[in-house]
Design an enzyme around this catalytic site. Structure first.
Site, short mmCIF file in Angstrom:
data_model
loop_
_atom_site.label_atom_id
_atom_site.label_comp_id
_atom_site.label_asym_id
_atom_site.label_seq_id
_atom_site.Cartn_x
_atom_site.Cartn_y
_atom_site.Cartn_z
N GLU A 3 -5.30 0.28 7.07
CA GLU A 3 -4.70 -0.90 6.46
C GLU A 3 -3.53 -0.45 5.59
OE1 GLU A 3 -7.84 -3.23 4.62
OE2 GLU A 3 -9.26 -2.65 6.17
N LYS A 59 0.95 -3.29 8.55
CA LYS A 59 0.22 -2.10 8.98
C LYS A 59 1.00 -1.31 10.03
CE LYS A 59 -4.09 -4.79 8.65
NZ LYS A 59 -5.27 -5.22 9.42
#
Ligand SMILES: [Zn+2]
Length: 268
Positions: A3, A59
């Site tokens: 993430e 991301k």
């Protein structure tokens, strides 16, 4: 799934070692990873190009190359980018190998549904995934007012935090770590948060992500130089264990089809 903190950690480690390097050769060992070109054309498109800087959106990593081309890497479920000086032979888990003119190398390993694409920098605004991304929670555009505007509707606060079209970069792991720090249960309807809770959560989103980057991400993540993440998880993956605040036992449930973790004592 890497993430924002992990992708930013990867970006910083790659920027340190790759900036200014000239790509000498590219070997595509898993052709399915490259979405924009056939392997040979992909290699030809990259060879001789200099890496100017490495950026991140949500991301996704963007390798900006001289001559106005950009290589996009999306980790999706998993992936490790490892830099070696001098280059070492790839292992069976290596999908793509990049060798530089100074003899160093970058290996894309352990990819799970990851994607690579080579685009003209001027046409990045036509890449569907990038255009769909919401605001970066560490950018100046992520304001308290904008965050408050995302909280209408009946969805859970966990669903709001992980909706990439609203906030880009937070997934299931960091949403749960953030909500534990803010003492808010993940299954709370977003619209039920009080003004005070919204203020605390806004600040917590930014502070937890910043501290997570400083820690190099979650413990299973490895940066380009082989350094592992040093964040100590408070709730994620810790069902049945003691809350770090010492007041309760972490509960694990399902929320929206995905695992959800919280402490019933300190999260409301
Ligand atoms: Zn607790």
């Amino acid at each position: 799934m890497p993430e924002l903190p992990e992708v930013e950690t990867a970006r910083r480690s790659l920027q340190r070692v790759l900036r200014g390097k000239v790509i000498a050769a590219v070997e595509v060992r898993s052709p399915a990873v490259v979405r924009t070109h056939r392997p040979r054309a992909f290699g030809i498109g990259l060879e001789g190009k200099r890496i100017e800087r490495i950026a991140r959106r949500g991301k996704v990593l963007l390798f900006h190359l001289r001559d106005r081309w950009t290589l996009i890497f999306h980790f999706k479920l998993w992936g490790t980018l490892r830099f070696f000086r001098p280059a070492v032979p790839p292992d069976p888990q290596t999908a793509v190998v990049m060798t530089f003119s100074d003899g160093s190398g970058l290996q894309f390993r352990e990819l799970q549904l990851s994607e690579l694409g080579l685009h003209r920098t001027s046409q990045l605004d036509r890449v569907p995934y990038l255009t769909s991304l919401g605001v970066d929670p560490l950018s100046a555009a992520f304001t308290p007012a904008r965050f408050r505007g995302m909280l209408s509707g009946s969805g859970s606060i966990r669903a709001v935090l992980t909706d990439q079209e609203r906030i880009a970069g937070i997934g299931n792991l960091w949403a749960h770590e953030i909500l534990h720090t803010a003492r808010i249960r993940p299954d709370r309807p977003a619209s039920s948060l009080t003004n005070a809770e919204v203020q605390v959560l806004y600040r917590t989103v930014r502070s937890v992500l910043r501290r997570a980057i400083t820690a190099g991400g979650e413990p299973e993540f490895v940066d380009a130089t082989g350094r592992k993440g040093r964040w100590r998880l408070a709730v994620y993956g810790r069902g049945g264990q003691r809350c770090p605040r010492g007041d309760g036992t972490i509960k694990v449930t399902r929320l929206g089809g995905r695992p959800s973790f919280y402490c019933p004592k300190c999260q409301r």
